[in-house]
Write an enzyme that holds these catalytic residues in place. Structure first.
Site, PDB file in Angstrom:
ATOM      1  N   ASP A  23      88.480 -13.210  35.832  1.00  0.00           N
ATOM      2  CA  ASP A  23      89.428 -14.099  36.519  1.00  0.00           C
ATOM      3  C   ASP A  23      89.530 -13.814  38.019  1.00  0.00           C
ATOM      4  O   ASP A  23      90.587 -13.973  38.631  1.00  0.00           O
ATOM      5  CB  ASP A  23      90.828 -14.003  35.870  1.00  0.00           C
TER       6      ASP A  23
ATOM      7  N   LYS B 292      85.542 -16.681  40.008  1.00  0.00           N
ATOM      8  CA  LYS B 292      84.097 -16.971  39.951  1.00  0.00           C
ATOM      9  C   LYS B 292      83.815 -18.469  39.941  1.00  0.00           C
ATOM     10  O   LYS B 292      82.834 -18.925  40.521  1.00  0.00           O
ATOM     11  CB  LYS B 292      83.477 -16.337  38.689  1.00  0.00           C
TER      12      LYS B 292
ATOM     13  N   GLY C 279      87.197 -18.860  31.392  1.00  0.00           N
ATOM     14  CA  GLY C 279      87.956 -20.007  31.914  1.00  0.00           C
ATOM     15  C   GLY C 279      87.771 -20.004  33.411  1.00  0.00           C
ATOM     16  O   GLY C 279      88.293 -19.134  34.107  1.00  0.00           O
ATOM     17  N   HIS C 280      86.966 -20.928  33.913  1.00  0.00           N
ATOM     18  CA  HIS C 280      86.632 -20.951  35.338  1.00  0.00           C
ATOM     19  C   HIS C 280      87.264 -22.179  35.979  1.00  0.00           C
ATOM     20  O   HIS C 280      87.020 -23.300  35.549  1.00  0.00           O
ATOM     21  CB  HIS C 280      85.109 -20.972  35.522  1.00  0.00           C
TER      22      HIS C 280
ATOM     23  N   GLN D  88      83.462 -13.362  32.661  1.00  0.00           N
ATOM     24  CA  GLN D  88      84.143 -12.065  32.533  1.00  0.00           C
ATOM     25  C   GLN D  88      83.896 -11.214  33.795  1.00  0.00           C
ATOM     26  O   GLN D  88      83.759 -11.775  34.858  1.00  0.00           O
ATOM     27  CB  GLN D  88      83.709 -11.334  31.245  1.00  0.00           C
TER      28      GLN D  88
ATOM     29  N   VAL E 194      91.135 -18.183  50.732  1.00  0.00           N
ATOM     30  CA  VAL E 194      92.554 -18.127  51.105  1.00  0.00           C
ATOM     31  C   VAL E 194      93.387 -19.201  50.399  1.00  0.00           C
ATOM     32  O   VAL E 194      94.477 -19.558  50.837  1.00  0.00           O
ATOM     33  CB  VAL E 194      92.740 -18.230  52.643  1.00  0.00           C
ATOM     34  N   GLY E 195      92.866 -19.694  49.292  1.00  0.00           N
ATOM     35  CA  GLY E 195      93.579 -20.708  48.513  1.00  0.00           C
ATOM     36  C   GLY E 195      92.649 -21.216  47.430  1.00  0.00           C
ATOM     37  O   GLY E 195      91.437 -20.985  47.491  1.00  0.00           O
TER      38      GLY E 195
HETATM   39  P1  GDP Z   1      87.382 -17.067  37.066  1.00  0.00           P
HETATM   40  O1  GDP Z   1      87.526 -16.897  35.601  1.00  0.00           O
HETATM   41  O2  GDP Z   1      86.804 -15.872  37.734  1.00  0.00           O
HETATM   42  O3  GDP Z   1      86.639 -18.317  37.442  1.00  0.00           O
HETATM   43  O4  GDP Z   1      88.862 -17.230  37.649  1.00  0.00           O
HETATM   44  P2  GDP Z   1      90.033 -18.151  37.016  1.00  0.00           P
HETATM   45  O5  GDP Z   1      89.720 -19.565  37.322  1.00  0.00           O
HETATM   46  O6  GDP Z   1      90.289 -17.786  35.611  1.00  0.00           O
HETATM   47  O7  GDP Z   1      91.292 -17.627  37.840  1.00  0.00           O
HETATM   48  C1  GDP Z   1      91.343 -17.717  39.224  1.00  0.00           C
HETATM   49  C2  GDP Z   1      92.582 -18.528  39.602  1.00  0.00           C
HETATM   50  O8  GDP Z   1      92.862 -18.343  40.961  1.00  0.00           O
HETATM   51  C3  GDP Z   1      92.393 -20.015  39.418  1.00  0.00           C
HETATM   52  O9  GDP Z   1      93.621 -20.598  39.092  1.00  0.00           O
HETATM   53  C4  GDP Z   1      91.932 -20.469  40.799  1.00  0.00           C
HETATM   54  O10 GDP Z   1      92.229 -21.840  41.056  1.00  0.00           O
HETATM   55  C5  GDP Z   1      92.753 -19.568  41.672  1.00  0.00           C
HETATM   56  N1  GDP Z   1      92.150 -19.213  42.959  1.00  0.00           N
HETATM   57  C6  GDP Z   1      90.831 -18.976  43.259  1.00  0.00           C
HETATM   58  N2  GDP Z   1      90.713 -18.554  44.540  1.00  0.00           N
HETATM   59  C7  GDP Z   1      91.960 -18.520  45.052  1.00  0.00           C
HETATM   60  C8  GDP Z   1      92.497 -18.124  46.324  1.00  0.00           C
HETATM   61  O11 GDP Z   1      91.802 -17.712  47.240  1.00  0.00           O
HETATM   62  N3  GDP Z   1      93.854 -18.200  46.469  1.00  0.00           N
HETATM   63  C9  GDP Z   1      94.669 -18.633  45.471  1.00  0.00           C
HETATM   64  N4  GDP Z   1      95.973 -18.668  45.703  1.00  0.00           N
HETATM   65  N5  GDP Z   1      94.211 -18.998  44.273  1.00  0.00           N
HETATM   66  C10 GDP Z   1      92.874 -18.938  44.062  1.00  0.00           C
HETATM   67  P1  IMO Z   2      86.525 -15.223  32.862  1.00  0.00           P
HETATM   68  O1  IMO Z   2      85.075 -15.651  32.817  1.00  0.00           O
HETATM   69  C1  IMO Z   2      89.466 -12.233  31.759  1.00  0.00           C
HETATM   70  C2  IMO Z   2      88.953 -10.283  27.866  1.00  0.00           C
HETATM   71  C3  IMO Z   2      89.949 -10.584  26.761  1.00  0.00           C
HETATM   72  C4  IMO Z   2      89.916  -9.271  26.019  1.00  0.00           C
HETATM   73  C5  IMO Z   2      88.445  -8.857  26.110  1.00  0.00           C
HETATM   74  C6  IMO Z   2      87.631  -9.239  24.883  1.00  0.00           C
HETATM   75  O2  IMO Z   2      87.474 -16.365  32.919  1.00  0.00           O
HETATM   76  O3  IMO Z   2      86.724 -14.211  33.934  1.00  0.00           O
HETATM   77  P2  IMO Z   2      86.665 -11.523  23.963  1.00  0.00           P
HETATM   78  O4  IMO Z   2      87.345 -12.787  23.545  1.00  0.00           O
HETATM   79  O5  IMO Z   2      85.668 -11.704  25.053  1.00  0.00           O
HETATM   80  O6  IMO Z   2      86.084 -10.762  22.805  1.00  0.00           O
HETATM   81  O7  IMO Z   2      87.856 -10.591  24.546  1.00  0.00           O
HETATM   82  O8  IMO Z   2      87.937  -9.514  27.240  1.00  0.00           O
HETATM   83  N1  IMO Z   2      88.315 -11.479  28.457  1.00  0.00           N
HETATM   84  C7  IMO Z   2      88.561 -11.946  29.680  1.00  0.00           C
HETATM   85  N2  IMO Z   2      89.451 -11.548  30.600  1.00  0.00           N
HETATM   86  N3  IMO Z   2      88.614 -13.245  32.038  1.00  0.00           N
HETATM   87  C8  IMO Z   2      87.707 -13.644  31.137  1.00  0.00           C
HETATM   88  O9  IMO Z   2      86.767 -14.564  31.424  1.00  0.00           O
HETATM   89  C9  IMO Z   2      87.667 -13.017  29.874  1.00  0.00           C
HETATM   90  N4  IMO Z   2      86.936 -13.166  28.759  1.00  0.00           N
HETATM   91  C10 IMO Z   2      87.324 -12.217  27.912  1.00  0.00           C
HETATM   92  O10 IMO Z   2      91.209 -10.884  27.280  1.00  0.00           O
HETATM   93  O11 IMO Z   2      90.665  -8.300  26.730  1.00  0.00           O
HETATM   94 MG    MG Z   3      88.980 -17.029  34.106  1.00  0.00          MG
END
Ligand code: GDP
Ligand code: IMO
Ligand code: MG
Length: 425
Positions: free
Chosen positions: A13, A16, A40-41, A223, A413-414
């Protein structure tokens, strides 16, 4: 040979999805190489927000081909739903390509994931319950069913019968569950074949052809490094290899083809699920990070645990992945704080650690040693040049570069696509 890997440098998270989307503008192929719909991207374009679990973030650009490679595990229902969701929102998923060698997540994998977690009780991992661990376990014990099996009903049924007889014994005798019916599963899964067929191909060849033609290829990790099955905080990890090496095995491409390996890192750090987390904050600072950073899981809606940036972990990540750059995200969230802390070492069991501890007993007992830096306390979400960031924010970034010896190439930055600045500006 312009291939780039974008991967998570922390516990997932990191942003990416956003970073991949930013780079995908110039890419011909964006390749997911591991994981499944546990990811979840998030991509934000203007007022629109997209959450992708399986389809690579490159899908947003009409000239980019999204590829789900062999190292991924695919829940076909989720994939079909995700293509429908995109089509509904005006994004054509027809260019998607999926590997015939990718493994399928079966209904018994999801069920086992849920019951195994329940039986672990206090030792639970906090998985996403999408069946990821059991699907990879079957892959490695050579009981997996692959995408290509969907197109040969006899082979599919034979493999399913063999796998399910063992699974049903486990479900009924170990976990007190009702058995699952092979014919129901076969009917459901073989019913997906027609919808998936146009997407299925030899993705390793497709990627090689793009690289050979000097086209831009982007690998999108899911991940993060600390969730890697070999190099993460085992057993509180996922069951695949999000690290740079995993990009190669997961896509069927050799390491000589890659020239940039970008580690996406939040300006602080978060973790969802259980497991050790040295810089975790359970005070109001952590609470503010959750609220201001919107730190709730994209997949499960779970509240993410948050803490100060951990440079011991980031240096580890830089080493494990041979990072060429960091892409620092969510710097704007730190505008909330007067002073900022960065962990530069750990104390554990009477010793100081500057390298990420190998032993879980050491890791569990870590308390971070922090350096304090001044905050900037101004809104930076509209800044588009490094030189226009407050000096304190520039210093925060320079501190990271100094201690990790990896340049921070870009800063976010957002959440929006354009809220990015390059270090060189
Ligand atoms: P990922 O799994 O690595 O793709 O990340 P996620 O999408 O799960 O979580 C990142 C969260 O931060 C999402 O809600 C993005 O929209 C948000 N986000 C990404 N970059 C920024 C940033 O620079 N600032 C803020 N405030 N939010 C961001
Ligand atoms: P993204 O791509 C954050 C964590 C789960 C749990 C562990 C194992 O959005 O960054 P699993 O279902 O993979 O067997 O769970 O890994 N986990 C993540 N944490 N971001 C993710 O994906 C994750 N995918 C799995 O919360 O601790
Ligand atoms: Mg994610």
């Amino acid at each position: 040979m312009p291939a780039t890997i974008v991967l998570g440098a922390q516990w997932g998270d990191e942003g990416k999805g956003k970073v991949t989307d930013v780079f995908a503008e110039n890419a011909d192929l964006v390749v997911r190489y591991q994981g499944g719909n546990n990811a979840g991207h998030t991509i934000v374009i203007g007022d629109e927000r997209f959450a992708l679990s399986l389809i690579p973030s490159g899908v947003m650009y009409p000239d980019c081909t999204p590829v789900i490679a062999s190292g991924c595990v695919i829940d076909p229902r989720v994939l079909i739903d995700e293509t429908a969701m995109l089509a509904d929102r005006g994004i054509d998923p027809a260019r998607l390509r999926i590997s015939s060698n990718a493994h399928l997540i079966m209904p018994y994998h999801r069920k086992l994931d849920a019951v195994m977690e329940r039986y672990l009780g206090r030792q639970m991992i906090g998985t996403t319950k999408k069946g990821i661990g059991p699907a990879y376990a079957d892959k490695y014990s050579r009981q997996g069913i692959r995408v290509q099996d969907l197109f040969d009903p006899k082979i599919f049924r034979d493999k399913l019968t063999a796998a399910l007889s063992e699974k049903n014994r486990t479900l009924t005798r170990v976990y007190n569950q009702l058995p699952m019916d092979a014919e129901d599963i076969a009917a459901e899964y073989l019913g997906y074949a027609e919808a998936l067929l146009p997407f299925v191909t030899d993705t390793s060849l497709l990627i090689w052809e793009a690289i050979d033609a000097d086209r831009e290829v982007l690998f999108e990790g899911a991940q993060g490094t600390l969730l890697d099955i070999d190099h993460g905080t085992y057993p509180f990890v996922t069951s695949s290899s999000p690290t740079a090496g995993g990009a190669m095995t997961g896509s069927g491409i050799g390491p000589k083809t890659v020239d940039r390996i970008i580690g996406v890192a939040k300006a602080y750090i978060s973790r969802v699920g259980t497991g050790p987390f040295p810089t975790e904050l359970s005070d109001e600072v952590g609470e503010t990070m959750v609220e201001v950073g919107g730190e709730f899981g994209t997949v499960t809606g779970r509240r993410r645990r948050c803490g100060w940036l951990d440079l011991v972990a980031l240096r580890y990540s830089a080493r494990i992945n041979s990072l060429t750059d960091f892409f620092l995200t969510k710097l704007d969230v730190l505008s909330e704080f007067d002073t900022l802390k960065i962990a530069v070492a750990y104390r554990s069991l009477g010793e100081t650690y500057t390298e990420f501890p190998r032993q879980q007993r050491v890791l569990y007992n870590c308390t971070p040693e922090y350096e304090e830096l001044a905050g900037w306390r101004t809104d930076i979400t509209a800044v588009r040049r490094f030189s226009e960031l407050p000096l304190e924010a520039q210093h925060y970034i320079e501190f990271i570069e100094d201690r990790t010896r990896v340049p921070v190439g870009w800063v976010s930055v957002g959440p929006e696509r354009r809220q990015v600045l390059a270090r060189s500006t």
